[in-house]
Design an enzyme around this catalytic site. Structure first.
Site, mmCIF file in Angstrom:
data_model
loop_
_atom_site.group_PDB
_atom_site.id
_atom_site.type_symbol
_atom_site.label_atom_id
_atom_site.label_comp_id
_atom_site.label_asym_id
_atom_site.label_seq_id
_atom_site.Cartn_x
_atom_site.Cartn_y
_atom_site.Cartn_z
ATOM 1 N N HIS A 38 -27.275 -1.680 -26.815
ATOM 2 C CA HIS A 38 -26.090 -0.945 -27.252
ATOM 3 C C HIS A 38 -24.904 -1.379 -26.389
ATOM 4 C CE1 HIS A 38 -28.777 2.344 -29.138
ATOM 5 N NE2 HIS A 38 -28.349 1.496 -30.053
ATOM 6 N N ARG A 81 -21.890 -0.426 -25.514
ATOM 7 C CA ARG A 81 -21.079 0.345 -24.572
ATOM 8 C C ARG A 81 -21.850 0.788 -23.336
ATOM 9 N NH1 ARG A 81 -20.416 5.428 -28.715
ATOM 10 N NH2 ARG A 81 -22.567 6.155 -28.760
ATOM 11 N N GLU A 82 -23.146 0.527 -23.305
ATOM 12 C CA GLU A 82 -23.981 1.064 -22.228
ATOM 13 C C GLU A 82 -23.999 0.103 -21.044
ATOM 14 O OE1 GLU A 82 -27.587 1.920 -24.372
ATOM 15 O OE2 GLU A 82 -26.584 3.408 -25.631
ATOM 16 N N ARG A 102 -20.779 0.594 -30.158
ATOM 17 C CA ARG A 102 -22.206 0.686 -29.861
ATOM 18 C C ARG A 102 -23.030 -0.441 -30.496
ATOM 19 N NH1 ARG A 102 -26.466 4.980 -29.812
ATOM 20 N NH2 ARG A 102 -27.934 4.573 -31.490
ATOM 21 N N ASN A 109 -30.832 -1.070 -32.407
ATOM 22 C CA ASN A 109 -31.996 -0.241 -32.087
ATOM 23 C C ASN A 109 -32.445 0.623 -33.266
ATOM 24 O OD1 ASN A 109 -33.902 0.170 -30.025
ATOM 25 N ND2 ASN A 109 -33.056 2.217 -29.614
ATOM 26 N N ARG A 110 -31.974 0.294 -34.439
ATOM 27 C CA ARG A 110 -32.509 0.864 -35.677
ATOM 28 C C ARG A 110 -32.976 -0.236 -36.617
ATOM 29 N NH1 ARG A 110 -31.560 4.232 -32.638
ATOM 30 N NH2 ARG A 110 -30.676 6.336 -32.901
ATOM 31 N N HIS A 157 -31.165 1.867 -21.574
ATOM 32 C CA HIS A 157 -30.019 2.473 -22.257
ATOM 33 C C HIS A 157 -29.305 3.405 -21.284
ATOM 34 C CE1 HIS A 157 -31.135 1.714 -26.633
ATOM 35 N NE2 HIS A 157 -32.227 1.322 -26.000
ATOM 36 N N TYR A 202 -26.852 7.230 -22.002
ATOM 37 C CA TYR A 202 -27.180 7.955 -20.819
ATOM 38 C C TYR A 202 -27.887 9.246 -21.203
ATOM 39 C CZ TYR A 202 -23.025 10.668 -22.258
ATOM 40 O OH TYR A 202 -22.123 11.404 -22.971
ATOM 41 N N GLU A 224 -33.276 6.055 -20.608
ATOM 42 C CA GLU A 224 -31.881 6.489 -20.689
ATOM 43 C C GLU A 224 -31.437 6.792 -19.269
ATOM 44 O OE1 GLU A 224 -29.818 6.734 -23.227
ATOM 45 O OE2 GLU A 224 -31.046 6.840 -25.043
#
Ligand SMILES: *[C@@H]1O[C@H](CO)[C@@H](O)[C@H](O)[C@H]1NC(C)=O
Ligand SMILES: *[C@@H]1O[C@H](CO)[C@@H](O)[C@H](O)[C@H]1NC(C)=O
Ligand SMILES: [Zn+2]
Length: 665
Positions: free
Chosen positions: A193, A195-196, A256, A281-282, A336, A338, A412
């Site tokens: 993702h 933005r992570e 994302r 992640n889907r 990931h 958070y 996470e």
């Protein structure tokens, strides 16, 4: 009540592109609140509600980013429903500027973190990377290449595929003799993702630990790098990552998905409205398209047009199923941010676990305990569906069910509930986050390593037995001794003298390993007389881990140093906070809202009755709380209300948070 009526009222305004973005944190206190939030989560992207943290259950915070005017409306709605809420980030762009752009001019200690890292590390990695700060993909790849140049005997850089925008997806392979492909594999990825950013930094931190440990002749690191292959992909979605770095506007920084399939249309005001990008992640082929994913290209959880439609997810699949890794991946860890959760499969549906769940749980629980032992950072542990929400098509589920991986965890990372800056994590948290997470990862690697060693040992014994049996005329009773006499070819290499370790941090793992090895090195006749169990079952951690059946209290970990806690907030205070109601909603809704509030109160009463049934023997009035026996989370009762089993199921987490409510004292 019909939540979509509220929704319609909330969402019918429009957004000006220059608007300020705000983050609102709210906590659903009952089923009705949760229902509303779930609906907003599902439909809200149509009006630019971006869930930083999705609804997971009653009592768990939810973070929503949107334009200020929309947040105003949401806040009015939440207040009218007596749902506690707080604007945690008034101006997201300003925070991005403060945290990620103007950070260079700050004098407060980023440098000293870097220094401390080097001091602790002893011999430094010759390839330099400025940890404790965020960097772009180019800098990351430069660093990885430099490592491979400096340490070619055990580090190699490879591209596992390309992206929609033509970038290489870079992987670093760490393992002595990088040509060898016969070893068991530990896979780690971050940044699926975009933005992570904290996940990417943490993956880089792991690489640094392996290199530095190896260069310092740390015996544990050496044995791992010698006998395993690590494949680490720190930035699995480089297109998305670079997009989040391309501008400080929240719409870009908080992107994302990947960057494929973007289509833009002019809206009625002739402004560009763009949709697309796939939630990688889907996009994996396990229950693809099921619950917790979306077929709407504008959704943050858009699953793509088919399973593995995306080049990034294809790259993971091709590696995992290719000849080099297939059948060898013993750990698959995907990072990931958070929420501070350590998640094991399966996450596509509730109450769904793989066959070897006992092993996944035992290793995962020890990993969480090790992580928490560093600074006291609290993690929840369970399947994504059970502690987060069901989501289909995730890489972790696929890796377990179809990718052949053994220990699969989605982590996470920071921050948790007590820090409000979410994805725009203060860079000062990066190194502590890397350090504590590495302690958890080491437990997983240690489990892989010792399983591998015991398998080797067993294979050798079996070979020896076969050799004995094929030797004619040998009396049965002597067999065992004969085996002891034959030294297995690849004996476990044992460092000269297992140090009696006093080091606190790495000590546990080292001691674990030495105890694991002492099992391995028992005389073989004893091994033969009892079934050989993987030694992981015998590793004793210093702190007792709560077993689900015995529910013993866990010792309180050392307080977190980097991150002083705010005093725990009591629910009443939050209720009061929410009393500062703004003037509420359009008139035509007032009646329904009143009805909703009424229904909600009824439900609350009912739930309180339910709750008091669980709590009967431990009412505070009846039994005064002891000083060290108290709940540290104000939400314990809410959790219990939602799930009577929660103390048992989440014992690791709950025994600290809810000592009193769960009767762990
Ligand atoms: C509300 O959010 C702000 C950050 O914007 C934080 O400083 C404050 O402590 C929060 N208040 C509560 C009650 O959570
Ligand atoms: C490394 O491994 C390869 C393949 O197993 C082998 O051919 C080669 O000799 C090894 N090199 C060294 C230096 O051990
Ligand atoms: Zn994520």
């Amino acid at each position: 009540m019909q939540p979509h009526l509220f929704l319609a009222a909330v969402l019918c305004t429009t957004i000006a592109a220059e608007d300020v973005f705000t983050v609102l944190r709210t906590t659903p206190m009952d089923e009705q609140h949760l229902q509303l939030l779930n609906l907003l989560f599902k439909e809200g992207h149509k009006q630019n509600l971006d869930f930083w943290k999705s609804p997971t259950g009653i009592g768990y915070t939810v973070d929503i980013m949107s334009t200020k005017d929309k947040i105003d409306e949401l806040q009015g709605l939440f207040n009218s429903l007596e749902m506690p809420n707080n604007r945690t980030i008034e101006d997201v762009q300003k925070l991005i500027l403060d945290r990620e752009v103007n950070v260079k001019h700050r004098k407060d200690g980023l440098g000293s973190f870097g220094k401390r890292m080097r001091d602790e590390a002893g011999v430094a990695n010759k390839a330099k990377y400025q940890f404790g700060e965020y960097h772009g993909y180019g800098e990351i790849v430069r660093w990885l290449n430099e490592i491979a140049q400096e340490y070619p005997q055990y580090a190699r850089v490879l591209s596992i595929g390309t992206t929609f925008e033509g970038r290489n997806i870079i992987c670093i392979k760490i393992g002595t003799n990088t040509s060898r492909t016969d070893k068991k594999v530990v896979w780690i990825d971050g940044g699926i993702h975009a933005r992570e950013w904290g996940a990417i930094h943490t993956a880089l931190h792991f690489i640094e630990q392996l290199i530095v440990g190896y260069e310092n002749n740390d015996p544990v690191t050496r044995s791992w790098v010698d006998s395993l292959n690590f494949y680490i992909v720190p930035v699995l979605n480089p297109d998305g990552f670079e997009y989040t770095r391309s501008d400080v506007t929240p719409m870009k920084r908080l992107w994302r998905k990947n960057r494929a399939g973007i289509t833009c249309n002019k809206d009625q005001w002739f402004r560009d409205r763009c949709c697309g990008g796939i939630d990688l992640n889907r996009n994996f082929d396990f229950h693809w398209g099921g619950s917790g994913s979306s077929d709407d290209p504008c959704s943050e959880i858009f699953q793509g047009t088919s399973a593995f439609s995306e080049m990034e997810s294809q790259a993971v699949r091709n590696m995992m199923l290719g000849a080099e890794l297939s059948g060898k991946v013993q750990a698959f860890i995907t990072l990931h941010t958070y929420s501070q959760m350590w998640i094991h499969p399966y996450s596509h549906a509730r109450k769904s676990v793989p066959e070897d769940i006992a092993e996944l749980k035992s290793v995962g629980a020890r990993a969480v305990a090790a992580l928490e032992g560093v600074y006291g950072t609290k993690y929840r542990f369970g399947t994504g569906a059970d502690i987060l929400y069901p989501s289909s098509g995730g890489s972790d589920d696929w890796a377990k069910a179809k990718g052949g991986a053994k220990y699969v965890y989605l982590i996470e990372l920071r921050p948790g509930e007590e820090v409000w800056d979410g994805f725009v994590l203060d860079a000062r948290q990066l190194i502590p986050m890397g350090k504590e997470t590495w302690e958890g990862i080491k437990v997983v690697i240690g489990a892989v390593y010792s399983t591998e060693q015991s398998n080797l040992q067993r294979d050798q014994i079996t070979q020896a037995q076969i050799a004995q049996r094929t030797r004619p005329g040998r009396p049965v009773k002597h067999r065992g001794h004969a085996i002891i006499g034959r030294r297995p070819k690849h004996r476990v290499r044992r460092p000269k003298e297992r140090r009696r370790v006093k080091i606190v941090r790495s000590g546990r793992v080292e001691e674990s390993l030495s105890s694991a090895r002492s099992v391995l090195h028992r005389p073989t006749h004893r091994l033969r007389s009892q079934p050989i169990r993987p030694p992981i079952a015998r590793i004793i951690t210093q702190r007792p881990i709560v077993s689900e059946t015995t529910a013993q209290p866990v010792q309180q970990p050392a307080q977190q140093v980097e991150q002083p806690r705010r005093p725990v907030q009591q629910p009443q205070q939050q209720q009061q906070l929410s009393q500062n109601t703004r003037p509420v909603q359009p008139v035509q809704l007032t009646q329904q809202q009143q009805q909703a509030v009424f229904q909600q109160r009824q439900q609350q009463n009912f739930q309180q009755q339910q709750q008091s049934r669980f709590l009967q023997p431990a009412q505070p009035q009846q039994q005064p709380q002891q000083q060290q026996c108290r709940d540290t989370s104000p939400w314990c009762r809410a959790w219990l209300r939602q799930n009577a089993d929660v103390c048992r199921v989440s014992s690791i987490y709950m025994s600290r948070e809810c000592r009193f409510t769960c009767r762990f004292c």
